[in-house]
Design a protein around this motif. Structure first.
Motif, PDB file in Angstrom:
ATOM      1  N   ILE A 137     128.010 -30.466 -11.213  1.00 54.82           N
ATOM      2  CA  ILE A 137     127.552 -29.616 -10.114  1.00 54.82           C
ATOM      3  C   ILE A 137     127.884 -30.330  -8.804  1.00 54.82           C
ATOM      4  O   ILE A 137     127.565 -31.512  -8.637  1.00 54.82           O
ATOM      5  N   ARG A 138     128.510 -29.620  -7.897  1.00 57.10           N
ATOM      6  CA  ARG A 138     128.831 -30.200  -6.597  1.00 57.10           C
ATOM      7  C   ARG A 138     127.690 -29.924  -5.629  1.00 57.10           C
ATOM      8  O   ARG A 138     127.234 -28.786  -5.495  1.00 57.10           O
ATOM      9  N   LEU A 139     127.230 -30.989  -4.960  1.00 59.63           N
ATOM     10  CA  LEU A 139     126.084 -30.880  -4.058  1.00 59.63           C
ATOM     11  C   LEU A 139     126.506 -31.263  -2.644  1.00 59.63           C
ATOM     12  O   LEU A 139     126.699 -32.445  -2.340  1.00 59.63           O
ATOM     13  N   PRO A 140     126.681 -30.278  -1.744  1.00 59.78           N
ATOM     14  CA  PRO A 140     127.026 -30.594  -0.353  1.00 59.78           C
ATOM     15  C   PRO A 140     125.810 -31.175   0.381  1.00 59.78           C
ATOM     16  O   PRO A 140     124.696 -30.650   0.282  1.00 59.78           O
ATOM     17  N   LEU A 141     126.033 -32.256   1.124  1.00 54.51           N
ATOM     18  CA  LEU A 141     124.965 -32.899   1.895  1.00 54.51           C
ATOM     19  C   LEU A 141     125.421 -33.119   3.332  1.00 54.51           C
ATOM     20  O   LEU A 141     126.591 -33.415   3.587  1.00 54.51           O
ATOM     21  N   SER A 142     124.484 -32.997   4.263  1.00 54.66           N
ATOM     22  CA  SER A 142     124.775 -33.329   5.659  1.00 54.66           C
ATOM     23  C   SER A 142     124.717 -34.845   5.829  1.00 54.66           C
ATOM     24  O   SER A 142     124.164 -35.563   4.983  1.00 54.66           O
ATOM     25  N   LEU A 143     125.258 -35.342   6.930  1.00 56.83           N
ATOM     26  CA  LEU A 143     125.211 -36.778   7.186  1.00 56.83           C
ATOM     27  C   LEU A 143     123.774 -37.253   7.373  1.00 56.83           C
ATOM     28  O   LEU A 143     123.435 -38.390   7.023  1.00 56.83           O
ATOM     29  N   GLU A 144     122.916 -36.382   7.924  1.00 50.76           N
ATOM     30  CA  GLU A 144     121.512 -36.754   8.084  1.00 50.76           C
ATOM     31  C   GLU A 144     120.851 -36.964   6.722  1.00 50.76           C
ATOM     32  O   GLU A 144     120.079 -37.913   6.527  1.00 50.76           O
ATOM     33  N   GLU A 145     121.161 -36.085   5.761  1.00 49.45           N
ATOM     34  CA  GLU A 145     120.604 -36.225   4.413  1.00 49.45           C
ATOM     35  C   GLU A 145     121.151 -37.469   3.730  1.00 49.45           C
ATOM     36  O   GLU A 145     120.428 -38.172   3.005  1.00 49.45           O
ATOM     37  N   ILE A 146     122.425 -37.752   3.953  1.00 42.56           N
ATOM     38  CA  ILE A 146     123.031 -38.941   3.365  1.00 42.56           C
ATOM     39  C   ILE A 146     122.420 -40.199   3.964  1.00 42.56           C
ATOM     40  O   ILE A 146     122.193 -41.196   3.266  1.00 42.56           O
ATOM     41  N   ALA A 147     122.126 -40.174   5.256  1.00 40.54           N
ATOM     42  CA  ALA A 147     121.573 -41.349   5.935  1.00 40.54           C
ATOM     43  C   ALA A 147     120.135 -41.634   5.504  1.00 40.54           C
ATOM     44  O   ALA A 147     119.729 -42.799   5.402  1.00 40.54           O
ATOM     45  N   LYS A 148     119.366 -40.597   5.248  1.00 40.52           N
ATOM     46  CA  LYS A 148     117.934 -40.782   4.969  1.00 40.52           C
ATOM     47  C   LYS A 148     117.583 -40.605   3.500  1.00 40.52           C
ATOM     48  O   LYS A 148     116.459 -40.934   3.089  1.00 40.52           O
ATOM     49  N   GLY A 149     118.519 -40.093   2.683  1.00 42.94           N
ATOM     50  CA  GLY A 149     118.190 -39.747   1.316  1.00 42.94           C
ATOM     51  C   GLY A 149     117.580 -38.348   1.275  1.00 42.94           C
ATOM     52  O   GLY A 149     117.098 -37.845   2.293  1.00 42.94           O
ATOM     53  N   ALA A 150     117.597 -37.726   0.119  1.00 41.66           N
ATOM     54  CA  ALA A 150     117.101 -36.348   0.033  1.00 41.66           C
ATOM     55  C   ALA A 150     116.640 -36.037  -1.378  1.00 41.66           C
ATOM     56  O   ALA A 150     117.064 -36.675  -2.348  1.00 41.66           O
ATOM     57  N   GLU A 151     115.749 -35.067  -1.466  1.00 42.61           N
ATOM     58  CA  GLU A 151     115.324 -34.529  -2.754  1.00 42.61           C
ATOM     59  C   GLU A 151     115.804 -33.087  -2.832  1.00 42.61           C
ATOM     60  O   GLU A 151     115.519 -32.280  -1.941  1.00 42.61           O
ATOM     61  N   LYS A 152     116.538 -32.752  -3.890  1.00 39.65           N
ATOM     62  CA  LYS A 152     117.132 -31.429  -4.017  1.00 39.65           C
ATOM     63  C   LYS A 152     116.761 -30.809  -5.365  1.00 39.65           C
ATOM     64  O   LYS A 152     116.771 -31.494  -6.399  1.00 39.65           O
ATOM     65  N   THR A 153     116.445 -29.530  -5.340  1.00 37.71           N
ATOM     66  CA  THR A 153     116.216 -28.767  -6.558  1.00 37.71           C
ATOM     67  C   THR A 153     117.434 -27.890  -6.816  1.00 37.71           C
ATOM     68  O   THR A 153     117.805 -27.082  -5.961  1.00 37.71           O
ATOM     69  N   LEU A 154     118.067 -28.066  -7.960  1.00 39.71           N
ATOM     70  CA  LEU A 154     119.322 -27.396  -8.274  1.00 39.71           C
ATOM     71  C   LEU A 154     119.122 -26.395  -9.404  1.00 39.71           C
ATOM     72  O   LEU A 154     118.377 -26.648 -10.363  1.00 39.71           O
ATOM     73  N   LYS A 155     119.783 -25.270  -9.312  1.00 39.67           N
ATOM     74  CA  LYS A 155     119.771 -24.260 -10.356  1.00 39.67           C
ATOM     75  C   LYS A 155     121.166 -24.201 -10.986  1.00 39.67           C
ATOM     76  O   LYS A 155     122.166 -24.190 -10.270  1.00 39.67           O
ATOM     77  N   TYR A 156     121.221 -24.186 -12.315  1.00 34.81           N
ATOM     78  CA  TYR A 156     122.521 -24.193 -12.984  1.00 34.81           C
ATOM     79  C   TYR A 156     122.416 -23.500 -14.344  1.00 34.81           C
ATOM     80  O   TYR A 156     121.326 -23.331 -14.905  1.00 34.81           O
ATOM     81  N   LYS A 157     123.559 -23.088 -14.888  1.00 34.16           N
ATOM     82  CA  LYS A 157     123.631 -22.441 -16.198  1.00 34.16           C
ATOM     83  C   LYS A 157     124.207 -23.413 -17.213  1.00 34.16           C
ATOM     84  O   LYS A 157     125.106 -24.194 -16.908  1.00 34.16           O
ATOM     85  N   HIS A 158     123.682 -23.341 -18.439  1.00 35.41           N
ATOM     86  CA  HIS A 158     124.136 -24.265 -19.473  1.00 35.41           C
ATOM     87  C   HIS A 158     123.808 -23.706 -20.851  1.00 35.41           C
ATOM     88  O   HIS A 158     123.115 -22.696 -20.985  1.00 35.41           O
ATOM     89  N   PHE A 159     124.338 -24.369 -21.896  1.00 37.07           N
ATOM     90  CA  PHE A 159     123.985 -24.049 -23.265  1.00 37.07           C
ATOM     91  C   PHE A 159     122.690 -24.773 -23.618  1.00 37.07           C
ATOM     92  O   PHE A 159     122.582 -25.995 -23.435  1.00 37.07           O
ATOM     93  N   ALA A 160     121.703 -24.019 -24.137  1.00 36.75           N
ATOM     94  CA  ALA A 160     120.444 -24.598 -24.590  1.00 36.75           C
ATOM     95  C   ALA A 160     120.275 -24.321 -26.070  1.00 36.75           C
ATOM     96  O   ALA A 160     120.871 -23.380 -26.628  1.00 36.75           O
TER      97      ALA A 160
END
Length: 394
Positions: A137-160
């Protein structure tokens, strides 16, 4: 040259066990071993590349860093970055990986026993299911998020894993039968002749996937696959200091495995969003400050934007275009170590392209002043120089 992914080099998946990694490394070492490929620089390079990959993936601490941050994470550990500059010759590589080769001659022992495979107590080869594939999964981040760290909730499809058959692929109440291809062994053998030797090649049975059993009646919900499509969410914590191409593995959140195999990993690949005013250079941040001519000439106090808020900076009188000011610790944090980069403020002077009549007249008047017009200043200095020469020689 960009380094290849170490798992790709060895031809194993990211969840490979140490036995799998060691076994695959033996195979590549046999194939590209210098004694079998004399005067073949390409084979020697591949041999070294495989040995470098094994050196990282066989070490739990180095592998953990590599899994989380890739090649960049190994820069400060002394691993993976220097290649094989520390080895004076191929023999040094054998001594460094003695656990794989069993000594200098061990590789030849392996060559004459290629057919050996790890077996269960019953004497049959039994893989523990097929591991699920990884998901990127590709996660785009701003430089501010990269500088301070970030918590992200991601939604994705997969085999379960299929709930109806619990991943077995068999209809409820349906049993299994012995595989007719391998007669329950889970493997097939082929014997070939090399010179005066007979070599046995053992492979997983293609019909039953190594299980030795075949499903009598498939699960109608998953058509016998044991897995179904599902949409899930996962929360990931992005550490400060990541950069484009870094990835974070979330273990066991990839596609479910077949026949009870472990799930693959979710690989969160970092992308950097283009910033409106900043440009990243390593861990430094570049910012262009555009000043008017009066401000550059007279000096001024200005507020400089940073990734962490505004910073007041004094611009000295007579500041020239191209001058740089460095703001310490206003750049990107160093990943896996202390400190931050700098913000480098590049000063430029604004030159207007459109002027009204009053502005033109004002500038013409100012241009006639000695300290404003460089041509006048240069002529005066030129005359002063020759006047001094006259005093010396006349």
């Amino acid at each position: 040259m960009t380094k290849r992914d170490y798992y790709e080099v060895l031809g194993v998946n990211r969840g490979a066990s140490m036995d799998d990694i060691k076994s695959q490394y033996r195979k590549l070492a046999l194939q590209f071993h210098p004694d079998r490929n004399p005067d073949d620089s390409e084979s020697e390079d591949k041999f070294k590349e495989a040995s470098e990959a094994y050196g990282v993936l066989s070490d739990d601490s180095k592998r953990q860093i590599y899994d989380q941050y890739g090649h960049d994470g190994l820069r400060n550990t002394g691993a993976g970055g220097a290649g094989f500059q520390g080895f004076s010759n191929i023999n040094d590589i054998f001594s460094a990986f003695g656990d794989v080769f069993g000594g200098r001659g061990g590789i030849f022992d392996e060559f004459f026993n290629m057919g050996s495979r790890q077996q269960s107590r019953s004497g049959r080869y039994r893989p523990s299911g097929e591991r699920g594939s990884d998901i990127k999964i590709r996660l785009p981040l701003s430089l501010e998020e990269i500088a301070k760290g970030a918590e992200k909730t991601l939604k994705y499809k997969h085999f379960a894993t299929c709930d109806d058959c619990s991943g077995s692929g068999a209809k409820s109440g349906s049993g299994t039968s012995v595989c007719s291809t391998c007669q329950g062994a889970g493997e097939v053998r082929q014997v070939s002749r090399i010179g005066f030797m007979h070599v046995t090649n053992v492979t997983t049975c293609p019909a039953c996937g190594g299980e030795g059993q075949m499903i009598k009646e498939k699960c109608s919900s998953c058509a016998g696959d044991g897995r179904k499509h599902r949409e899930s969410t996962v929360t990931v914590n992005i550490p400060a200091g990541v950069e484009e191409g870094n990835y974070l593995p979330v273990r066991g959140k990839g596609n479910a495995g077949k026949r009870g195999g472990n799930a693959g990993d979710l690989l969160v690949v970092i992308e950097e969003k283009e910033h409106e005013i900043f440009t990243r250079r390593g861990n430094d941040i570049i910012y262009e400050l555009l000043l008017s001519f009066p401000d550059a000439a007279l000096g001024i106090d200005v507020e400089i934007p940073t990734l962490y808020g505004a910073e007041k900076v004094k611009i000295e009188a007579g500041t020239q275009p191209g001058t740089t000011i460095k703001l310490r610790d206003k750049g990107i944090p160093n990943l896996n170590s202390y400190g931050k980069g700098e913000e480098i403020v590049y000063i430029n002077v604004y030159v207007p392209t459109k002027l009204n009549s009053d502005e033109k007249e004002s500038l013409k008047t100012i241009a006639s002043f000695e300290n404003i017009n460089p041509s006048i200043k240069a002529n005066i200095q030129h005359k002063d120089f020759f006047e001094k020469l006259k005093d010396i020689f006349l």
